[in-house]
Design an enzyme around this catalytic site. Sequence first.
Site, PDB file in Angstrom:
ATOM      1  N   ARG A   1      -0.810  -2.453   2.751  1.00  0.00           N
ATOM      2  CA  ARG A   1      -0.546  -3.163   3.940  1.00  0.00           C
ATOM      3  C   ARG A   1      -1.911  -3.967   4.492  1.00  0.00           C
ATOM      4  O   ARG A   1      -1.891  -4.756   5.146  1.00  0.00           O
ATOM      5  CB  ARG A   1      -0.232  -1.985   5.016  1.00  0.00           C
ATOM      6  CG  ARG A   1       1.060  -1.844   4.760  1.00  0.00           C
ATOM      7  CD  ARG A   1       1.321  -0.453   5.545  1.00  0.00           C
ATOM      8  NE  ARG A   1       0.893   0.514   4.521  1.00  0.00           N
ATOM      9  CZ  ARG A   1       1.114   2.012   5.047  1.00  0.00           C
ATOM     10  NH1 ARG A   1       1.764   2.190   6.056  1.00  0.00           N
ATOM     11  NH2 ARG A   1       0.482   2.947   4.423  1.00  0.00           N
ATOM     12  N   ASP A  29       5.241   1.575 -10.272  1.00  0.00           N
ATOM     13  CA  ASP A  29       5.028   2.737  -9.620  1.00  0.00           C
ATOM     14  C   ASP A  29       6.352   3.254  -9.404  1.00  0.00           C
ATOM     15  O   ASP A  29       6.550   3.393  -8.225  1.00  0.00           O
ATOM     16  CB  ASP A  29       3.935   2.339  -8.345  1.00  0.00           C
ATOM     17  CG  ASP A  29       3.605   3.686  -7.620  1.00  0.00           C
ATOM     18  OD1 ASP A  29       3.568   4.606  -8.127  1.00  0.00           O
ATOM     19  OD2 ASP A  29       3.284   3.376  -6.427  1.00  0.00           O
ATOM     20  N   ARG A  69      -8.789   0.429   2.666  1.00  0.00           N
ATOM     21  CA  ARG A  69      -8.655  -0.094   3.892  1.00  0.00           C
ATOM     22  C   ARG A  69      -9.955  -0.801   4.176  1.00  0.00           C
ATOM     23  O   ARG A  69     -10.785  -0.428   3.528  1.00  0.00           O
ATOM     24  CB  ARG A  69      -8.397   1.167   4.991  1.00  0.00           C
ATOM     25  CG  ARG A  69      -6.945   1.675   5.136  1.00  0.00           C
ATOM     26  CD  ARG A  69      -6.042   0.717   5.557  1.00  0.00           C
ATOM     27  NE  ARG A  69      -4.683   1.556   5.461  1.00  0.00           N
ATOM     28  CZ  ARG A  69      -3.874   1.524   4.542  1.00  0.00           C
ATOM     29  NH1 ARG A  69      -4.217   1.134   3.281  1.00  0.00           N
ATOM     30  NH2 ARG A  69      -2.755   2.236   4.595  1.00  0.00           N
ATOM     31  N   LYS A 122       1.834  -4.458  -7.940  1.00  0.00           N
ATOM     32  CA  LYS A 122       2.431  -3.281  -8.059  1.00  0.00           C
ATOM     33  C   LYS A 122       3.961  -3.118  -7.316  1.00  0.00           C
ATOM     34  O   LYS A 122       4.030  -3.744  -6.182  1.00  0.00           O
ATOM     35  CB  LYS A 122       1.676  -1.976  -7.234  1.00  0.00           C
ATOM     36  CG  LYS A 122       2.232  -0.693  -7.467  1.00  0.00           C
ATOM     37  CD  LYS A 122       1.416   0.416  -6.967  1.00  0.00           C
ATOM     38  CE  LYS A 122       1.679   0.687  -5.386  1.00  0.00           C
ATOM     39  NZ  LYS A 122       2.777   1.283  -5.110  1.00  0.00           N
ATOM     40  N   THR A 169      -2.650  10.105  -1.745  1.00  0.00           N
ATOM     41  CA  THR A 169      -3.570   9.781  -0.943  1.00  0.00           C
ATOM     42  C   THR A 169      -3.148   9.839   0.689  1.00  0.00           C
ATOM     43  O   THR A 169      -3.894   9.893   1.453  1.00  0.00           O
ATOM     44  CB  THR A 169      -4.093   8.412  -1.138  1.00  0.00           C
ATOM     45  OG1 THR A 169      -3.163   7.498  -1.058  1.00  0.00           O
ATOM     46  CG2 THR A 169      -5.142   8.123  -2.224  1.00  0.00           C
ATOM     47  N   LYS A 207       6.485   6.700 -10.407  1.00  0.00           N
ATOM     48  CA  LYS A 207       6.058   8.050 -10.176  1.00  0.00           C
ATOM     49  C   LYS A 207       7.167   9.315 -10.778  1.00  0.00           C
ATOM     50  O   LYS A 207       7.695   9.830 -10.044  1.00  0.00           O
ATOM     51  CB  LYS A 207       5.883   8.388  -8.850  1.00  0.00           C
ATOM     52  CG  LYS A 207       4.767   7.483  -7.988  1.00  0.00           C
ATOM     53  CD  LYS A 207       4.312   8.357  -6.834  1.00  0.00           C
ATOM     54  CE  LYS A 207       3.501   7.607  -6.028  1.00  0.00           C
ATOM     55  NZ  LYS A 207       3.906   6.106  -5.423  1.00  0.00           N
ATOM     56  N   HIS A 252       8.939  12.302 -12.265  1.00  0.00           N
ATOM     57  CA  HIS A 252       8.721  13.709 -12.146  1.00  0.00           C
ATOM     58  C   HIS A 252       9.887  14.251 -12.630  1.00  0.00           C
ATOM     59  O   HIS A 252      10.765  14.519 -11.598  1.00  0.00           O
ATOM     60  CB  HIS A 252       8.092  14.182 -10.938  1.00  0.00           C
ATOM     61  CG  HIS A 252       7.640  15.500 -10.724  1.00  0.00           C
ATOM     62  ND1 HIS A 252       6.717  15.817  -9.453  1.00  0.00           N
ATOM     63  CD2 HIS A 252       7.767  16.313 -11.370  1.00  0.00           C
ATOM     64  CE1 HIS A 252       6.635  17.209  -9.560  1.00  0.00           C
ATOM     65  NE2 HIS A 252       7.175  17.646 -10.647  1.00  0.00           N
ATOM     66  N   ASP A 253      10.078  14.700 -13.804  1.00  0.00           N
ATOM     67  CA  ASP A 253      11.463  15.585 -14.095  1.00  0.00           C
ATOM     68  C   ASP A 253      11.122  16.346 -15.274  1.00  0.00           C
ATOM     69  O   ASP A 253      10.131  16.375 -15.733  1.00  0.00           O
ATOM     70  CB  ASP A 253      12.373  14.544 -14.405  1.00  0.00           C
ATOM     71  CG  ASP A 253      13.891  14.831 -13.997  1.00  0.00           C
ATOM     72  OD1 ASP A 253      14.282  16.064 -14.377  1.00  0.00           O
ATOM     73  OD2 ASP A 253      14.802  14.023 -13.482  1.00  0.00           O
TER      74      ASP A 253
HETATM   75  O1  C5P Z   1      -0.162  -0.078   2.231  1.00  0.00           O
HETATM   76  P1  C5P Z   1      -1.151   0.952   1.691  1.00  0.00           P
HETATM   77  O2  C5P Z   1      -2.277   0.264   1.232  1.00  0.00           O
HETATM   78  O3  C5P Z   1      -1.204   2.360   1.966  1.00  0.00           O
HETATM   79  O4  C5P Z   1      -0.176   1.209  -0.067  1.00  0.00           O
HETATM   80  C1  C5P Z   1      -0.527   2.085  -0.768  1.00  0.00           C
HETATM   81  C2  C5P Z   1       0.441   1.821  -1.991  1.00  0.00           C
HETATM   82  O5  C5P Z   1      -0.054   2.801  -2.898  1.00  0.00           O
HETATM   83  C3  C5P Z   1       1.837   2.271  -1.767  1.00  0.00           C
HETATM   84  O6  C5P Z   1       2.604   1.445  -2.365  1.00  0.00           O
HETATM   85  C4  C5P Z   1       1.913   4.009  -2.075  1.00  0.00           C
HETATM   86  O7  C5P Z   1       3.084   4.171  -2.586  1.00  0.00           O
HETATM   87  C5  C5P Z   1       0.954   3.977  -3.454  1.00  0.00           C
HETATM   88  N1  C5P Z   1       0.382   5.064  -3.706  1.00  0.00           N
HETATM   89  C6  C5P Z   1      -0.458   5.715  -2.496  1.00  0.00           C
HETATM   90  N2  C5P Z   1      -0.981   6.872  -3.060  1.00  0.00           N
HETATM   91  C7  C5P Z   1      -1.041   7.387  -4.231  1.00  0.00           C
HETATM   92  C8  C5P Z   1      -0.152   6.987  -5.322  1.00  0.00           C
HETATM   93  C9  C5P Z   1       0.426   5.622  -4.714  1.00  0.00           C
HETATM   94  O8  C5P Z   1      -0.668   5.435  -1.643  1.00  0.00           O
HETATM   95  N3  C5P Z   1      -1.235   8.649  -4.636  1.00  0.00           N
END
Ligand code: C5P
Length: 232
Positions: free
Chosen positions: A211, A59, A181, A32, A119, A61, A63-64
Site C-alpha cells: 500500500r 505469494d 512503511r 508480488k 508481520t 503461502k 501450508h498443507d
Molecule cells: O500493503 P502492505 O505493504 O502491508 O502489503 C504487504 C504484503 O506482503 C501483502 O501482500 C501481504 O500479504 C504480504 N506479507 C506480509 N507479511 C508476511 C508475508 C507476506 O505482509 N509475513
Amino acid sequence: MAKDVIIACDFPDAAATYGFLGKFKGRKPFVKIGMELFYSEGPDIVRKIKDSGHGIFLDLKLHDIPNTVRGGMRSLLSLGVDMVNVHASGGSAMMEAAVEGLSSGSGERPLLIAVTVLTSTDAARLKNEALVGESLETTVAHYASLAARSGLDGVVCSPLEAKRVKEICGESFLTVTPGIRFADGAADDQKRIATPAFAKENGSDYIVVGRAVTAAADPVAAYERCIADFIG
Ligand code: C5P
C-alpha cells in the site's frame, strides 16, 4: 546478491493490475502476486506478467500435508516464476517436500522462501491466540533455522528480525521483508513495520511494499523513493 524492491500487486483483477503497471512506462519492477489476484484471475495473469518482463514472487503461502505441497509446487513450476513460498509452521517435512516438488523440473527452480511469523502478528497474538510460549524473536529465529535446514533459500520476516536471521542462518540466506512503511505513512493492519532505510541497514535482501506504493497519490514516485532509500 541483487537487492530489490518488490511491489505487492494486491489488486482485485487484471484490469486494475495492468492499469497500475502501465504507470511505470516501460520499467519492469519486481512484483508480488498474492492470493487476491491469483484467485480471481488464475495462472494466466502470472504467465502474462512474466512474459512482459517482470520478476515475479508468487505469494501463495502453501501450508498443507507434505504430499499435497510437493504436488502443488510441481504444478507451480510451469508458471516460470522467480520466487514462491510456504509457511514454516507447516514443518520441516512439508518444507522438504516443497523443495522436492520444485526440483522436479529440468531448469533452474524458483527461490523457495518460508514465512516465519506474519508481520500482522504481534507478541500478544502469538501468545494468546497461537499459544506460542516463546518470544516473537525466538519463534522467528527457530522457524528460520528450520527452513535453512530443510533446504530453503530464505525467509519472509520483518526487517526488525532480518539481522538476527542472517546471524543464525548465514549471510547468503535470503530475508524478504514486508511490513514496509515510510516514516510518515499509516501502519494499516501491519504490526511489525519498518522504513526502507531501516530494512537496508538491517540486512534485508528484498523489501515487499504494497500500500505504501499502490495506494500512493503518485505510485511511481513512491516506488522511486523506496529504491532510493533501500538501494541508494
Ligand atoms: O500493503 P502492505 O505493504 O502491508 O502489503 C504487504 C504484503 O506482503 C501483502 O501482500 C501481504 O500479504 C504480504 N506479507 C506480509 N507479511 C508476511 C508475508 C507476506 O505482509 N509475513
